[in-house]
Design a protein around this motif. Sequence first.
Motif, short mmCIF file in Angstrom:
data_model
loop_
_atom_site.label_atom_id
_atom_site.label_comp_id
_atom_site.label_asym_id
_atom_site.label_seq_id
_atom_site.Cartn_x
_atom_site.Cartn_y
_atom_site.Cartn_z
N ALA D 70 37.77 35.17 48.77
CA ALA D 70 36.93 33.97 48.76
C ALA D 70 35.46 34.34 48.56
N VAL D 71 35.02 35.41 49.26
CA VAL D 71 33.62 35.84 49.12
C VAL D 71 33.36 36.33 47.69
N ILE D 72 34.29 37.14 47.16
CA ILE D 72 34.11 37.63 45.79
C ILE D 72 34.03 36.44 44.82
N TRP D 73 34.89 35.45 45.03
CA TRP D 73 34.86 34.28 44.16
C TRP D 73 33.51 33.56 44.23
N THR D 74 32.98 33.37 45.44
CA THR D 74 31.70 32.65 45.53
C THR D 74 30.59 33.45 44.84
N ASN D 75 30.61 34.79 45.00
CA ASN D 75 29.59 35.60 44.32
C ASN D 75 29.77 35.55 42.81
N GLY D 100 40.63 45.13 40.76
CA GLY D 100 40.54 45.34 42.21
C GLY D 100 41.09 44.14 42.98
N THR D 101 40.77 42.93 42.50
CA THR D 101 41.24 41.72 43.18
C THR D 101 42.77 41.64 43.14
N VAL D 102 43.31 41.95 41.96
CA VAL D 102 44.75 41.90 41.77
C VAL D 102 45.46 42.91 42.67
N LEU D 103 44.81 44.07 42.87
CA LEU D 103 45.41 45.13 43.67
C LEU D 103 45.38 44.83 45.17
N LEU D 104 44.44 43.99 45.61
CA LEU D 104 44.21 43.80 47.04
C LEU D 104 45.46 43.47 47.86
N PRO D 105 46.39 42.63 47.35
CA PRO D 105 47.59 42.36 48.15
C PRO D 105 48.39 43.62 48.52
N PHE D 106 48.24 44.70 47.72
CA PHE D 106 48.99 45.93 48.01
C PHE D 106 48.50 46.60 49.31
N ALA D 140 32.75 48.54 41.09
CA ALA D 140 32.90 47.69 39.90
C ALA D 140 31.85 46.59 39.90
N TRP D 141 31.59 46.03 41.08
CA TRP D 141 30.61 44.96 41.19
C TRP D 141 29.20 45.47 40.88
N LEU D 142 28.90 46.71 41.34
CA LEU D 142 27.60 47.32 41.06
C LEU D 142 27.44 47.53 39.55
N ALA D 143 28.47 48.04 38.90
CA ALA D 143 28.42 48.26 37.45
C ALA D 143 28.16 46.93 36.74
N PHE D 144 28.84 45.90 37.19
CA PHE D 144 28.71 44.57 36.63
C PHE D 144 27.25 44.08 36.77
N SER D 145 26.70 44.19 37.99
CA SER D 145 25.32 43.74 38.24
C SER D 145 24.34 44.55 37.42
N PHE D 146 24.57 45.86 37.34
CA PHE D 146 23.67 46.74 36.63
C PHE D 146 23.63 46.37 35.14
N TYR D 203 31.01 37.76 57.70
CA TYR D 203 29.56 37.88 57.68
C TYR D 203 29.00 37.49 56.31
N TYR D 204 29.67 37.97 55.25
CA TYR D 204 29.21 37.63 53.90
C TYR D 204 29.32 36.13 53.65
N ALA D 205 30.38 35.53 54.17
CA ALA D 205 30.58 34.10 53.98
C ALA D 205 29.43 33.31 54.59
N LEU D 206 28.96 33.77 55.74
CA LEU D 206 27.91 33.02 56.45
C LEU D 206 26.52 33.26 55.88
#
Lengths: 217, 217, 217, 217
Positions: D70-75, D100-106, D140-146, D203-206
């Motif tokens: 949910a936090v990744i989606w909002t960002n 990474g998101t797809v892998l998380l359930p594992f 991955a998120w850092l690379a994306f932002s960069f 914490y990120y959500a808030l």
Amino acid sequence: VLRTKHQPLDAHAGGTARTEGLSDGVFAIAMTVLVLDLRAPSSRRGTLLDGLVEQWPAYVSFLASFLYIAVIWTNHHATFRSIASTDRGVTWANLAILCGTVLLPFPTAVLADAFRDGGRADQQTAAILYAALAVLMSAAWLAFSFLLHRRSYRLPTDGSLASWRAQMRRPILGSLGYACGALLGVLLVPTASLLVFVLIPLYYALTSEGLRDARPA
Amino acid sequence: VLRTKHQPLDAHAGGTARTEGLSDGVFAIAMTVLVLDLRAPSSRRGTLLDGLVEQWPAYVSFLASFLYIAVIWTNHHATFRSIASTDRGVTWANLAILCGTVLLPFPTAVLADAFRDGGRADQQTAAILYAALAVLMSAAWLAFSFLLHRRSYRLPTDGSLASWRAQMRRPILGSLGYACGALLGVLLVPTASLLVFVLIPLYYALTSEGLRDARPA
Amino acid sequence: VLRTKHQPLDAHAGGTARTEGLSDGVFAIAMTVLVLDLRAPSSRRGTLLDGLVEQWPAYVSFLASFLYIAVIWTNHHATFRSIASTDRGVTWANLAILCGTVLLPFPTAVLADAFRDGGRADQQTAAILYAALAVLMSAAWLAFSFLLHRRSYRLPTDGSLASWRAQMRRPILGSLGYACGALLGVLLVPTASLLVFVLIPLYYALTSEGLRDARPA
Amino acid sequence: VLRTKHQPLDAHAGGTARTEGLSDGVFAIAMTVLVLDLRAPSSRRGTLLDGLVEQWPAYVSFLASFLYIAVIWTNHHATFRSIASTDRGVTWANLAILCGTVLLPFPTAVLADAFRDGGRADQQTAAILYAALAVLMSAAWLAFSFLLHRRSYRLPTDGSLASWRAQMRRPILGSLGYACGALLGVLLVPTASLLVFVLIPLYYALTSEGLRDARPA
């Protein structure tokens, strides 16, 4: 009339929006279904780490198929940017591509199982199954490209005949690559197939024409 | 006022965008869930090829249901191109179609299991279950077409009464076809049902009215 | 400025499009995941029909939860038609609704299992679990409605205070209904819970305010 | 030309619509796939309640991963609001986030299993696996932002260098947090890891910057 051909009254309703929506849904779900083959190893207490390491072929197969679907999506995305409407042939060629995408988790699971638990013959069978689906997928993609080219649904503003030829060369090369991967697995060692199946989509990811087009000039 | 009836102020928010979005999501997922019944055969070392061949009924069932959902999607797509807004009846008729779509992987799995491991009686039961769902789906589709026709939500620019009659004839013929398929399986050999279940959507795919409409004239 | 509040420059990018897209995706997938609990009964040859009949609680649970998600979707759809943008509170209240939706297949499976294989105490436990999730879902929906009302993100053109009060009354009544369903299962027979869980969303489906709004006037 | 850079002729076809559509599909499915690990406990008659209570680690893991996605989606949502088009680098950085998101359930399933059935060593292994994926996701998120920052695809109207620096600080802090969570599990008690994995996305959500931006000013 030319206008209605390339610019339907309501591009959103009569255009390709729903075809793209369905396709994106299928690509997203196929990507996610791949993770269902990565399972927590059910082993005795204290052996989780070993269990996780032992199922390395499942991780490699996951990566190969995730990259494969990602490459197909980027090509699909780039192709649909220049399509204003679809007809029956294009719709069913697209559905054939989606059928291949939907099927991909099956040979992926077979591959992972064969490399974890199977013998050499099983691994070769699994590699041939995986390559066979990749060849069928390329055939669907060729039909799709051919139909788009023949019926000239392309917008006049983009692409030349040359870029179309390039677009048809890529799936042929790709399916040759997968076939060679399976062949290497049969002639040399089965692990060679796994390696090739990861490297091909990686190569496509790094050289994709479609994405170069997408860059604002 | 006529204008608000056919052209709401914000067609995207008040129109059919979310109904189409939900439907496309359901179609895409139902297509993909079908693959979860294709599993790597868990057999002894060296028997992978035999295991893969033995589960041929699973591949045929997959193909039948994938084509079925693909045909429903193309019809759904073509129908919604001429709908500007929905009401309660249309919304729930659409949800009934989605319910049938969502259920389809269940009789598909039953069919595949019965033809791989079951006896003749099991295969007939499975064929009747599959045909029963197809009949219910056609009933939902008929209700959907009837409600759309009665309330005249169609845009004035497309379709005539004749095309509507044709659109209502097709699900009736389709459900008769599925019923005949199950009957053939009971009277002749169960494999006949499997064959019919693949041929019906293939026939619809090749003759779809909806797609012919979608072609730019 | 009022204009930017209700009509952002790019309604698609800055508005609720992606929130609605994510929500529709979750609703569509939760609907489809429900079918994964309907499995081909693995029984001896010739007993498929009995096996299919024996798992009737799975069909009833499926129907209850499919209708439940369908009702939530129609309300969600109707509510978002009058929202032009979201803030953090609304976003997280919406994510709480999605969390409840995503969880629903779990008590559904527990319910189906308890009514097929469990004893009376198991069936009561399962009914209470199902009702508890429904109450939590209603709480999330109340928070969502309250935040929307307090911050007045509603477009000035639709809805009055009265309709908002009605919208907040419905989830309260709904959660009371589910709680009563569980209570009936504990006091009378567990099957009463199953019946109530199917009837509540059916009632909502037939009386939905949201859909009445959606009808072109 | 500047205009084509920031405002392509057809923002919908050539812009980020399909990238966002694919991403929302993946986020929605990954959220929903998490529920597949919550299974009806298969226990003897009359022990359902105990069985449900015993699998509490599965509920905590579910909550941690649902909040994380949910936090990744909002960002993701907030970031894409200021992107008008993508290039190859951004597309593949986005696909890495989706991977990474797809892998998380594992790792979520591994975590739940280890805390229900495994020993202390298994629980530490599972916590390290979970944290490792979180660190990769942040990379991955850092690379994306960069990439977004370097190529200046941002619309001129929003964001300053300062907000970008803030946006790059958050994933670094987040991955440090997950690493600390795993370390606490190794040094103290494994349950500490579980707790930290739930608290970080909470914490990120808030405090999410992205959502604050999204509020109409």
